[in-house]
Motif scaffolding. Sequence first.
Motif, PDB file in Angstrom:
ATOM      1  N   GLN A   1       0.827  -1.207   0.000  1.00 29.98           N
ATOM      2  CA  GLN A   1       0.000   0.000   0.000  1.00 29.98           C
ATOM      3  C   GLN A   1       0.859   1.254   0.000  1.00 29.98           C
ATOM      4  O   GLN A   1       0.560   2.216  -0.683  1.00 29.98           O
ATOM      5  N   TRP A   2       1.939   1.212   0.791  1.00 30.34           N
ATOM      6  CA  TRP A   2       2.814   2.373   0.838  1.00 30.34           C
ATOM      7  C   TRP A   2       3.348   2.664  -0.556  1.00 30.34           C
ATOM      8  O   TRP A   2       3.348   3.799  -1.016  1.00 30.34           O
ATOM      9  N   TRP A   3       3.782   1.592  -1.224  1.00 32.04           N
ATOM     10  CA  TRP A   3       4.314   1.776  -2.576  1.00 32.04           C
ATOM     11  C   TRP A   3       3.260   2.305  -3.522  1.00 32.04           C
ATOM     12  O   TRP A   3       3.523   3.188  -4.336  1.00 32.04           O
TER      13      TRP A   3
ATOM     14  N   ARG B   1       0.667   4.082  -2.849  1.00 31.60           N
ATOM     15  CA  ARG B   1       0.414   5.491  -2.564  1.00 31.60           C
ATOM     16  C   ARG B   1       1.505   6.376  -3.147  1.00 31.60           C
ATOM     17  O   ARG B   1       1.254   7.374  -3.775  1.00 31.60           O
ATOM     18  N   PHE B   2       2.751   5.927  -2.882  1.00 32.01           N
ATOM     19  CA  PHE B   2       3.909   6.659  -3.378  1.00 32.01           C
ATOM     20  C   PHE B   2       3.814   6.785  -4.892  1.00 32.01           C
ATOM     21  O   PHE B   2       3.971   7.880  -5.456  1.00 32.01           O
ATOM     22  N   ALA B   3       3.507   5.668  -5.547  1.00 31.98           N
ATOM     23  CA  ALA B   3       3.401   5.666  -7.003  1.00 31.98           C
ATOM     24  C   ALA B   3       2.270   6.591  -7.443  1.00 31.98           C
ATOM     25  O   ALA B   3       2.424   7.381  -8.376  1.00 31.98           O
ATOM     26  N   LEU B   4       1.148   6.512  -6.723  1.00 28.91           N
ATOM     27  CA  LEU B   4      -0.019   7.313  -7.075  1.00 28.91           C
ATOM     28  C   LEU B   4       0.321   8.802  -7.126  1.00 28.91           C
ATOM     29  O   LEU B   4       0.025   9.495  -8.094  1.00 28.91           O
ATOM     30  N   ARG B   5       1.006   9.283  -6.055  1.00 29.52           N
ATOM     31  CA  ARG B   5       1.324  10.710  -6.005  1.00 29.52           C
ATOM     32  C   ARG B   5       2.140  11.116  -7.221  1.00 29.52           C
ATOM     33  O   ARG B   5       1.853  12.115  -7.871  1.00 29.52           O
ATOM     34  N   TRP B   6       3.189  10.333  -7.489  1.00 31.14           N
ATOM     35  CA  TRP B   6       4.111  10.766  -8.540  1.00 31.14           C
ATOM     36  C   TRP B   6       3.525  10.550  -9.919  1.00 31.14           C
ATOM     37  O   TRP B   6       3.806  11.315 -10.835  1.00 31.14           O
ATOM     38  N   ILE B   7       2.696   9.517 -10.050  1.00 34.03           N
ATOM     39  CA  ILE B   7       2.045   9.307 -11.345  1.00 34.03           C
ATOM     40  C   ILE B   7       1.107  10.469 -11.644  1.00 34.03           C
ATOM     41  O   ILE B   7       1.104  11.023 -12.747  1.00 34.03           O
ATOM     42  N   VAL B   8       0.346  10.870 -10.636  1.00 30.36           N
ATOM     43  CA  VAL B   8      -0.558  12.005 -10.844  1.00 30.36           C
ATOM     44  C   VAL B   8       0.234  13.246 -11.230  1.00 30.36           C
ATOM     45  O   VAL B   8      -0.130  13.981 -12.153  1.00 30.36           O
TER      46      VAL B   8
END
Lengths: 285, 265, 266
Positions: A25-27, A29-36
């Motif tokens: 989940q942490w990953w 989330r991390f991916a989500l922020r930077w992808i956005v």
Amino acid sequence: MALTASISTANRPRASREPQSARRQWWSRFALRWIVLAVLLALWQLATMAFPSPFFPQPIRIFERAALLWLPGPNGVLTPSMLNDVLPSMGRVLLGFAISVVLAISLGVAIGLSRKFADYVDPIIQFLRAVPPPALIPIFLVLFGTGDEMRVLLIAFGTAWPILLNTIDGVRSIEELKYETATVFRISFVSRLKRIVLPGAAPKILAGVRTSLSLGLILMVISEMVAASSGIGFSIVQAQRGFGFPDMWAGIVLLGIIGFLLNTLLTVIERRILAWQRSSGRETA
Amino acid sequence: MLNIEHLTHTYGTGAKAHLALKDITFAVEPGELVSIVGPSGCGKTTLLRTMAGLMRPTGGDLTFLGNEITSVPEGLAMVFQDYRGSLFPWLSVESNVRFPLKRLGLSKADLDARVSESLVAVGLTGFEDRFPFQLSGGMQQRVAIARALAYRPKILLMDEPFASVDAQTREDLEDLVLSVKKKFNMTILFVTHDIDESVYLADRVVVLSKPPTFVVTTLDIPLSDNRDQIETKEDPEFIRLRGEVARLIRHPKSDDVTIPVADVA
Amino acid sequence: MSAVATVPVRRGVTPKVTRGLIGVAVLLILAESVSRLGIIPGNILPPMSRVLLDTAGLIVDPEFLHDVGSTLTAWAIGLGIAILVAVPLGLVLGSFRIAYEASSAVVEFMRPIPSVALIPLAILVFGQGTDMKIALVVYASLWPIFFNTVYGVRDVDPVAKETARTFRLSRVGILARVSLPYAAPLAATGVRISAAIALIVTISAELLAGSASGIGSYILRISSGGGDTSLVFAGTIVAGLLGMLINFVLVAIERKIFAWKKEGVA
């Protein structure tokens, strides 16, 4: 024990259930922020390509200019823009901020400890903190000239109020019992300041410092825009007047990065100082 | 009315799985006050939350008025232990009671009548314009009860509603529950960890075990309908019943179950 | 704690006011003498008596009042738009973790940009008038309101939300009738912070863009015209009084609306 823990996770049905999925989940989330972020940058790029406007250059151009303007050359030589704009700006804001922190905390402690003193100066403080600092620029120009003194003092003046008010508030919030304990143990006034007043007021003081930091950047920029021959603010105005719009945007982006870095630095300092309590990072008036 | 059959709930999965509710079966019939009593940490709140439709259990059948409970069903109200959190601090007493009624499309006269009737029932007339912070804990819980009454639920769930008030207030509130039950012919499911309270209030007591929780037994309470804090509690029958409940909680007589001591700690 | 706090409140009103007046008087006399005795020349620091007279004159000067009106218009419209954007955004992003996570990187990079750095860009896009000021005020005011709303929504008591759920309120219903009122006091604090920042940004924009009207434009006109320093001081004093008034009014409104918050407004 196990059960109370389970009940609290029941309130948040989507909470992590096992370490593996927590890490996943942490990953995500991390991916989500930077992808956005990446998607938005891409959209920005596409939009500027589809609807070309001189005022809104392509982000790629902006980052190209930014790299050219500020990244040191291969031999580590600093660029002229770095030397003439970024470093002077940073010097002004840090010096002004340092003066402000020292004066505002000392004065705030004095006012916070003495109700009488507070009564005498309260109306003056209420008025001065309400003056929008940029309105003082003409007066500061007359009083202190067009040099860096004026800018440093403007930054110091403008950033002092949130720190001052929060220090007063923080000092007043310390319970009487703490002072009584100190009296019982016959602790001297100076060490009371160091061991009770400052640590007790620290969370509030730091919240004030955080508010002041963004104010400091605002005042740095505006003072450089109105009257200066160097600085990031100056370079942005120059770029605008010379139709160097990518350079103007590069300046804006740089200010965002500087703000981000200073804020991160402050968070690190805050964590160290306030290790004994969890800080909320909330802004206070 | 409310049927629970072989309800089980497990928190987590894999190695960290924790069986909280092992096997729960019981029913609540219209007009009954059923109390659920069990040791601290036996999953009473989990049980109530599944019945309220606030969470889905991992197994078993739950029906309310013949319909499976998948989300909060119509015709159900709940009074929480934490009245401070459950009342809305920015609303006056009256507006708090009015809060759930907006959606029901009642006429103005109907609405006002329900609100004042409920406030009278809990003894809060004259306090309509106060805010929660101006009331004592017991009075705040009265507001929460009035709100539930005004909603006219078919069933009222109460989750340890008096665990956070002092002993004297608690007795008053217990009598309040009995009086509104009679007045509105309410069906009430009352969760508590207090054995006296469970026996004093109930028509039937469901006794739960330590986790993993199962129903130890269901006990009819053949006390008279007119209960009194002093007389009823002196009644030998009451004393016998509370003793029995206490024993059942401590030593469940079910043979097929080994008490998992390790899990309790 | 209570003993210390109540004493000055109960019998301290009159001494407090007197002391405050003494403080102000001492400062004014000091500034007056520094100027009159020539320690700082009068054309740099004009005597306070003259500055105060000029301030009184300005407050009734219709031309200057027009400038004040212009500043306040941009301030109010910008702040209003910022509230309408930031509060719903904060409600939604504060309620849904995924939405907040998704936006956080973007927010973290945009927030630190000092609003005044955008003045040159805003001038290009919106010209030198009110639109430009409004756009800048919106950008600058957005952040404190947004973040305070998010923190407020995160603080909502979970039991309050569950209570609303047991009464079968929809997600939107819970957002509007539970989360919003819960977050409102903190959001209002954000509005108060933004109100001060908005005034700073408006006056900055006026100073820099040389807008046709506004307090900043007035101060700029007088000072660059080589005019009377005393009038520049007077204009600045009015700006300060305006800031005080705004803060005072907002605090009063908060006290009234959020009387249900026992702790009161900080």
